[in-house]
Motif scaffolding. Structure first.
Motif, PDB file in Angstrom:
ATOM      1  N   ILE A 201       0.851  -1.187   0.000  1.00  0.00           N
ATOM      2  CA  ILE A 201       0.000   0.000   0.000  1.00  0.00           C
ATOM      3  C   ILE A 201       0.888   1.240   0.000  1.00  0.00           C
ATOM      4  O   ILE A 201       1.999   1.224   0.526  1.00  0.00           O
ATOM      5  CB  ILE A 201      -0.944   0.042   1.219  1.00  0.00           C
ATOM      6  N   TYR A 202       0.408   2.291  -0.612  1.00  0.00           N
ATOM      7  CA  TYR A 202       1.067   3.602  -0.640  1.00  0.00           C
ATOM      8  C   TYR A 202       2.556   3.527  -0.992  1.00  0.00           C
ATOM      9  O   TYR A 202       3.412   3.941  -0.198  1.00  0.00           O
ATOM     10  CB  TYR A 202       0.884   4.304   0.711  1.00  0.00           C
ATOM     11  N   PRO A 203       2.898   3.035  -2.166  1.00  0.00           N
ATOM     12  CA  PRO A 203       4.317   2.997  -2.547  1.00  0.00           C
ATOM     13  C   PRO A 203       4.934   4.388  -2.680  1.00  0.00           C
ATOM     14  O   PRO A 203       6.155   4.530  -2.612  1.00  0.00           O
ATOM     15  CB  PRO A 203       4.290   2.265  -3.903  1.00  0.00           C
ATOM     16  N   ASP A 204       4.093   5.420  -2.867  1.00  0.00           N
ATOM     17  CA  ASP A 204       4.611   6.776  -2.973  1.00  0.00           C
ATOM     18  C   ASP A 204       4.711   7.481  -1.625  1.00  0.00           C
ATOM     19  O   ASP A 204       5.038   8.663  -1.559  1.00  0.00           O
ATOM     20  CB  ASP A 204       3.733   7.597  -3.921  1.00  0.00           C
ATOM     21  N   LEU A 205       4.426   6.759  -0.537  1.00  0.00           N
ATOM     22  CA  LEU A 205       4.558   7.323   0.804  1.00  0.00           C
ATOM     23  C   LEU A 205       6.002   7.154   1.270  1.00  0.00           C
ATOM     24  O   LEU A 205       6.490   6.035   1.429  1.00  0.00           O
ATOM     25  CB  LEU A 205       3.597   6.606   1.763  1.00  0.00           C
ATOM     26  N   SER A 206       6.677   8.258   1.486  1.00  0.00           N
ATOM     27  CA  SER A 206       8.096   8.187   1.848  1.00  0.00           C
ATOM     28  C   SER A 206       8.304   7.669   3.261  1.00  0.00           C
ATOM     29  O   SER A 206       9.130   6.773   3.490  1.00  0.00           O
ATOM     30  CB  SER A 206       8.748   9.568   1.705  1.00  0.00           C
ATOM     31  N   LEU A 207       7.567   8.222   4.218  1.00  0.00           N
ATOM     32  CA  LEU A 207       7.735   7.818   5.613  1.00  0.00           C
ATOM     33  C   LEU A 207       6.378   7.653   6.279  1.00  0.00           C
ATOM     34  O   LEU A 207       5.500   8.508   6.149  1.00  0.00           O
ATOM     35  CB  LEU A 207       8.542   8.865   6.396  1.00  0.00           C
ATOM     36  N   ALA A 208       6.208   6.556   6.986  1.00  0.00           N
ATOM     37  CA  ALA A 208       5.069   6.365   7.885  1.00  0.00           C
ATOM     38  C   ALA A 208       5.652   6.244   9.281  1.00  0.00           C
ATOM     39  O   ALA A 208       6.397   5.293   9.568  1.00  0.00           O
ATOM     40  CB  ALA A 208       4.278   5.117   7.514  1.00  0.00           C
ATOM     41  N   ILE A 209       5.343   7.210  10.134  1.00  0.00           N
ATOM     42  CA  ILE A 209       5.996   7.299  11.441  1.00  0.00           C
ATOM     43  C   ILE A 209       4.981   6.988  12.538  1.00  0.00           C
ATOM     44  O   ILE A 209       4.179   7.845  12.923  1.00  0.00           O
ATOM     45  CB  ILE A 209       6.584   8.702  11.657  1.00  0.00           C
ATOM     46  N   PRO A 210       4.967   5.750  13.061  1.00  0.00           N
ATOM     47  CA  PRO A 210       4.030   5.423  14.140  1.00  0.00           C
ATOM     48  C   PRO A 210       4.573   5.863  15.495  1.00  0.00           C
ATOM     49  O   PRO A 210       5.733   5.629  15.827  1.00  0.00           O
ATOM     50  CB  PRO A 210       3.934   3.893  14.048  1.00  0.00           C
ATOM     51  N   ILE A 211       3.709   6.509  16.268  1.00  0.00           N
ATOM     52  CA  ILE A 211       4.077   6.965  17.607  1.00  0.00           C
ATOM     53  C   ILE A 211       2.998   6.509  18.576  1.00  0.00           C
ATOM     54  O   ILE A 211       1.826   6.873  18.433  1.00  0.00           O
ATOM     55  CB  ILE A 211       4.203   8.500  17.659  1.00  0.00           C
ATOM     56  N   ALA A 212       3.376   5.685  19.554  1.00  0.00           N
ATOM     57  CA  ALA A 212       2.453   5.317  20.624  1.00  0.00           C
ATOM     58  C   ALA A 212       2.473   6.452  21.644  1.00  0.00           C
ATOM     59  O   ALA A 212       3.531   6.806  22.174  1.00  0.00           O
ATOM     60  CB  ALA A 212       2.868   4.004  21.266  1.00  0.00           C
ATOM     61  N   CYS A 213       1.312   7.045  21.891  1.00  0.00           N
ATOM     62  CA  CYS A 213       1.276   8.278  22.682  1.00  0.00           C
ATOM     63  C   CYS A 213       1.811   8.096  24.097  1.00  0.00           C
ATOM     64  O   CYS A 213       2.289   9.060  24.711  1.00  0.00           O
ATOM     65  CB  CYS A 213      -0.148   8.828  22.710  1.00  0.00           C
TER      66      CYS A 213
END
Length: 1114
Positions: A201-213
């Protein structure tokens, strides 16, 4: 053979992503001037379609003239440095970042508790967070919605989560996903990251940054720059994050876990990425777009916290879907006990509803599976939630050995942690916090902490945090701690360290918990609702048996506590009797149910089932009824509130009726003020009502106004039943104005409302514009030819109406002709009822002509008209060519033998009709013989009704001969056709060879003992007949004996008869142990046959001999 040079090949994809159209034009121009591209090659690049293809062609051409891409690099570095830096450093940041995330996912899979959940990568797209979700406890929300999830939610895959949904819409900047605790939000994030890393999914997405609050809770102040460095600690990351050409997704998972609540109103604005500010202000500025304006945000939280994000900042709202109760395979239930578990849950509605939450489902299923494996009668399966959690936390409670202590220490550590953290709304704990409360970290194997605590790994570092396996486990442990502490507590337990007034005794502490639960600050989001439910459940007989010895609570003490709690709860419920029933009141009733004090609840439920609530909806009964609306099996299919409501009781119940899907409120004689209340109910944003019946309520034209206004905004109601009221033509016009705008209703019943021609004209206008209505009933409304003429004209344009009932009006031939003209062009209408409309041969002539070309009508009801022989012959002409009409009802007309003979001849060629009703048509043996002849060749007819016609034995014998060869007829009605012994014998002989007939009705004939004898012989061989009605046939005692003989050898008839009667007379023949109960009176071959008690006993004994498990009630 061409060979791509190294730099160009490595960076071709990035060149395609980051070179804009204008930059590409400049590159082509420069390469042309440098003689690296020919004029023809430059022209090819300009002519080709997409930008991606243009860049690909450029790379192919340059790979020949500039193998190392030196000229291209030099040009980009000199003229477009930003793009050059982005192309050269992009993968050096993204690739190691993805590898690090993948490693975190693998570690998390090894350490996380695996619970049941939806395997598909799907969320539900919704409009907004509802008022219920903003106010109430998570599990209260689930109970109110009966575990069904959002009403208007539609599936949205993760691949569509942050993309435009239409060609003209924009991609959302802020997407909010809500879900109750344990619904799988964090797992959805992990699934998203897995798919993104794999480029699914989303090959054009450079960074996906998950943050657990929870990770940010250890910081007092942060800047955007420092925040990003924590999660993407790579050189040159700023080149990607702050470049408009790069797509960056920031995922904030668990907004409710911030130590400081988010304040979007007062957070000071800032756009400086280097400025350190309080974490809550930082998040508020990111969401507002003051910081990281080019980034896409995905926020995940529980509903109450999600609602605090201003709606104007959120572009898309989604919700975690509930666990489907129809798919137990989605849970980790062992296969050998899966069916037993789900079968048991179906009998325990409150537990079944909560099983729609994956984490709660895991707790319930794990507990039930283990108990079922024990196969011990000494440990009954839990019926209340408190029992489930006690077994889950202490599995040894159900073992053969009594627990050897071990309760006190975990309650003083884990219990205290759970209780006081619950009061502070804290659900995630650092190792330091755990040690402060004396909790071992990490928990030792086999201990309570190991069972109910789970480890959470940071996305950014090696730091970890701990949580209870679900918030409900924390609430259970908090309730257990409070219960144990209150027995010796001398001060207010809700104050952990502050000085408080003395509080001694169970009564005082339990009342304090009730008051705290109902206080405004705790009542927001129902913070203590489940805690109070568990606290009450600990006082139940079941919990007392399970935990009493371990907690040192004796039987007498338990009984005293239970009585005290019951009195306090009932007083709390009845104390708000004059007000609208709130969720707090329903919570108190839930506590009573958890306490297993169900006498009051059972009494109200019995009245609900028996429709005997009239005059009883006083005191706290409305609150009890509101609880039953959620959990009672009597309300599973529809909520029956007929003949019991007045304005005051409706007003009290109004907030709870919002969440009913099918609501029947008939015969309540609603006044205008009451209709205003109903209008407000249907107008509410959270209204779930899909079917509403207001039949026989004396609703006038004035009373219909608020209902009509509500229909302008309601988006759920699909079926509205207003039959038996008095809205008149004026009310019909008011309603029709709303129906012109309403695009939800599909079925409207206006039977017997005196709307007359004026109302019919208003409905005709609706049919010309409404594109949703499929069913319309205007039976018994005094509509004449003029009114139905307008309806017919509307039908020529309407493309949605499928079922029209205009029975018992004054159509006559003129009205029928108008409808016939409509049928010439309308092929959408499937069912048309013209019963009792004084239709004669003239009208039938026009209707039959229309049927010859109509391609849509499948059911036509012409009962009780004045159709004669000529009309029958016209119908016969139509049947010879019509290929769509399936059901034709000509009951109670004037067809005679000649008319039916014509229809019978048509049936020899017709291959569409499956059901033909000719009852009460003055036909005799001649017509029966003609019908029999058609049956010999017709292979489509399934039902033939010839009741109350003087066919005589000759006619019946002819039909019997046809049954020998016919293989399609399954239902034959011959009630009152003057059949005698010879006709019965012929039919019996036919049953020996016939294999299709399953219903034969011979009531009211004279077959006598000889006929019974013949059927007795036939039934020994026949295996298709399931229902045989020989009522009132003068069988006598000998006939009863013959029937008994037949039942000994034909069990098919006996059992299927029972099944059929269950569906028709409404009596339940199934007991809890699975035995079948037969009521001799309803077997339909004993009544009216003069067999006496002795004959009934013969039949009874025959049934028992063939089916020993049957219980026969004479």
């Amino acid at each position: 053979k061409r060979r791509y040079p190294g730099w160009l090949r490595r960076h071709q994809t990035l060149l395609q992503r980051f070179l804009s159209t204008s930059i590409l034009a400049n590159v082509v121009h420069h390469m042309r001037k440098a003689d690296l591209l020919s004029t023809q090659e430059a022209g090819h690049i300009q002519e080709i379609g997409s930008l991606k293809d243009k860049v690909q062609l450029l790379v192919e051409f340059l790979s020949v003239t500039d193998p190392h891409g030196t000229a291209l690099q030099a040009y980009l570095q000199g003229s477009h440095l930003t793009e050059f830096n982005l192309i050269t450093v992009h993968d050096s940041v993204v690739r190691p970042y993805k590898d690090a995330l993948l490693q975190r996912l693998k570690e998390d899979e090894n350490s996380s508790l695996q619970v049941a959940g939806n395997s598909s990568s799907t969320l539900l797209l919704i409009e907004c967070v509802s008022d219920l979700q903003q106010r109430e406890h998570d599990l209260v929300q689930v109970s109110v919605n009966r575990g069904a999830g959002p009403l208007h939610g539609r599936a949205l895959g993760l691949d569509k989560l942050i993309t435009p949904l239409t060609r003209v819409s924009k991609a959302p900047r802020v997407t909010l996903t809500i879900g109750v605790a344990g619904s799988g939000k964090s797992r959805t994030v992990r699934r998203f990251i897995q798919l993104w890393i794999a480029s699914q999914i989303y090959p054009d997405l450079s960074l996906a940054i998950p943050i657990a609050c929870w990770e940010l809770s250890s910081f007092d102040r942060l800047s955007v720059e420092r925040l990003l460095r924590l999660y993407v600690p790579y050189d040159n990351v700023d080149v990607i994050i702050f470049n408009e050409s790069c797509k960056v997704l920031l995922i904030l998972d668990g907004l409710e876990e911030f130590r400081q609540s988010l304040d979007f109103a007062d957070a000071p604005p800032t756009s400086d990425p280097r400025r350190e500010i309080p974490v809550s202000d930082l998040i508020a500025n990111i969401v507002r777009g003051n910081l990281l304006p080019g980034a896409t945000l995905w926020l995940l939280s529980r509903p109450g916290t999600g609602a605090k994000v201003p709606a104007g900042l959120v572009d898309r709202v989604t919700e975690a879907p509930p666990l489907s109760r129809t798919s137990p395979s989605q849970t980790n239930t062992p296969k050998d006990v899966s069916s037993q578990v789900w079968s048991y849950l179906k009998s325990q509605k409150p537990l079944l509803i909560l099983s729609s939450v994956p984490a709660v489902c895991h707790i319930i299923i794990t507990t039930l599976s283990r108990l079922l494996k024990l196969e011990s009668d000494a440990t009954p399966l839990p019926r209340i939630l408190t029992e489930v959690y006690a077994h889950y936390c202490w599995p040894h409670l159900s073992g053969s050995e009594a627990p050897s202590g071990g309760f006190r220490k975990p309650l003083s550590t884990l219990g205290r942690l759970a209780f006081y953290s619950l009061l502070r709304r804290r659900y995630t704990f650092s190792e330091t916090e755990l040690r402060t409360y004396g909790v071992d970290v990490p928990p030792q194997g086999g201990t309570l902490g190991c069972r109910i605590l789970q480890r959470r790994q940071s996305w950014s570092s090696d730091s970890v945090a701990w949580q209870f396996t679900h918030t409900s486990v924390q609430e259970f442990m908090g309730a257990l701690f409070y219960y144990v502490s209150l027995r010796r507590g001398m001060f207010d337990l809700f104050s952990e360290s502050a000085v408080s007034w003395p509080r001694i005794g169970f009564h005082s502490h339990y009342r304090a918990a009730l008051q705290k639960t109902n206080q405004s600050d705790a009542a927001v989001q129902g913070n203590l609702d489940l805690f109070m439910r568990f606290l009450s459940g600990l006082l139940s007989p079941a919990a007392g048996t399970l935990l009493g010895v371990s907690l040192g609570v004796g039987h007498e003490e338990q009984l005293t506590q239970r009585t005290t709690a019951t009195t306090l709860l009932q007083n709390t419920v009845t104390g708000t009797a004059g007000d609208a029933v709130s969720m707090r009141s329903v919570t108190m009733v839930t506590c009573l149910a958890e306490l297993q004090q169900g006498e009051w609840l059972r009494s109200v439920e019995d009245d609900l089932i028996n429709c005997s609530l009239r005059g009883k909806l006083k005191g706290g009964v409305c609150a009890v009824l509101a609880y039953l609306l959620q959990v009672s099996d009597a309300c599973t299919e529809e909520t029956q509130l007929s003949n019991c409501l007045d304005s005051s009781s409706l007003k009290r119940l109004l907030p709870q009726l919002l969440y009913c899907s099918k609501l029947r409120m008939e015969n309540n004689e609603f006044k205008e003020g009451t209709m205003e209340l109903l209008g407000s109910l249907l107008s509410a944003k959270e209204c779930h009502i899909q079917m509403l019946s207001l039949a026989d309520n004396s609703i006038s034209s004035k009373g219909i106004k608020p209902l009509s206004r509500a229909l302008l905004v309601n988006r759920t109601l699909t079926t509205l039943d207003l039959r038996g009221n008095n809205i008149g033509a004026k009310g019909a016009k008011t309603l029709c104005e709303a129906l012109k705008m309403n695009q939800v209703l599909v079925s409207v019943n206006l039977q017997n409302n005196h709307i007359e021609d004026e109302g019919a004209r208003a409905l005709a206008e609706v049919l010309q514009s409404n594109r949703k209505l499929t069913t319309l009933n205007v039976q018994k409304n005094g509509i004449g030819p003029e009114g139905v003429k307008k309806v017919g004209e509307a039908l020529t344009k309407n493309q949605t109406l499928q079922d029209l009932n205009v029975s018992s009006n004054h159509l006559g031939d003129l009205g029928t002709v108008a409808l016939a003209q409509a049928l010439m062009g309308n092929h959408i209408l499937h069912r048309l009822s013209l019963q009792s409309n004084s239709v004669s041969d003239r009208g039938i002539k026009a209707l039959s002509h229309a049927l010859q070309s109509n391609r849509g009508l499948s059911c036509l009801n012409l009962r009780e008209n004045s159709i004669g022989v000529a009309g029958a012959k016209d119908i016969a002409k139509a049947l010879k060519v019509n290929t769509c009409l399936r059901e034709l009802d000509l009951t109670a007309n004037l067809l005679h033998d000649e008319g039916v003979t014509a229809i019978a001849e048509a049936m020899r060629v017709n291959r569409a009709i499956t059901s033909l009703h000719l009852q009460w048509n003055f036909i005799k043996a001649g017509a029966a013989k003609a019908l029999a002849k058609s049956l010999m060749s017709n292979t489509c007819i399934q039902l033939l009704d010839l009741q109350e016609n003087a066919l005589g034995d000759n006619g019946v014998i002819a039909l019997a001969c046809a049954l020998r060869s016919n293989s399609s007829l399954s239902v034959l009605y011959l009630q009152g056709v003057s059949a005698g012994k010879s006709g019965a014998v012929a039919l019996a002989d036919a049953l020996v060879v016939n294999e299709s007939l399953h219903t034969l009705d011979l009531r009211g004939n004279s077959i006598g003992m000889e006929g019974a004898k013949a059927f007795s012989s036939a039934l020994k061989n026949n295996r298709s007949l399931r229902s045989l009605n020989l009522q009132e046939n003068s069988l006598g005692m000998d006939g009863a004996i013959f029937i008994a003989t037949a039942l000994r050898g034909n069990h098919q008839l006996t059992y299927i008869n029972v099944s059929l009667l269950h569906g028709t007379c409404g009596e339940c023949f199934c007991t809890g142990c699975g035995c079948v109960i037969l009521n001799i009176h309803h077997l339909n071959f004993l009544q009216g046959n003069g067999i006496g008690e002795s004959g009934a006993k013969v039949v009874s004994d025959a049934i028992k001999a063939g089916a020993p498990d049957c219980v026969v009630d004479i």
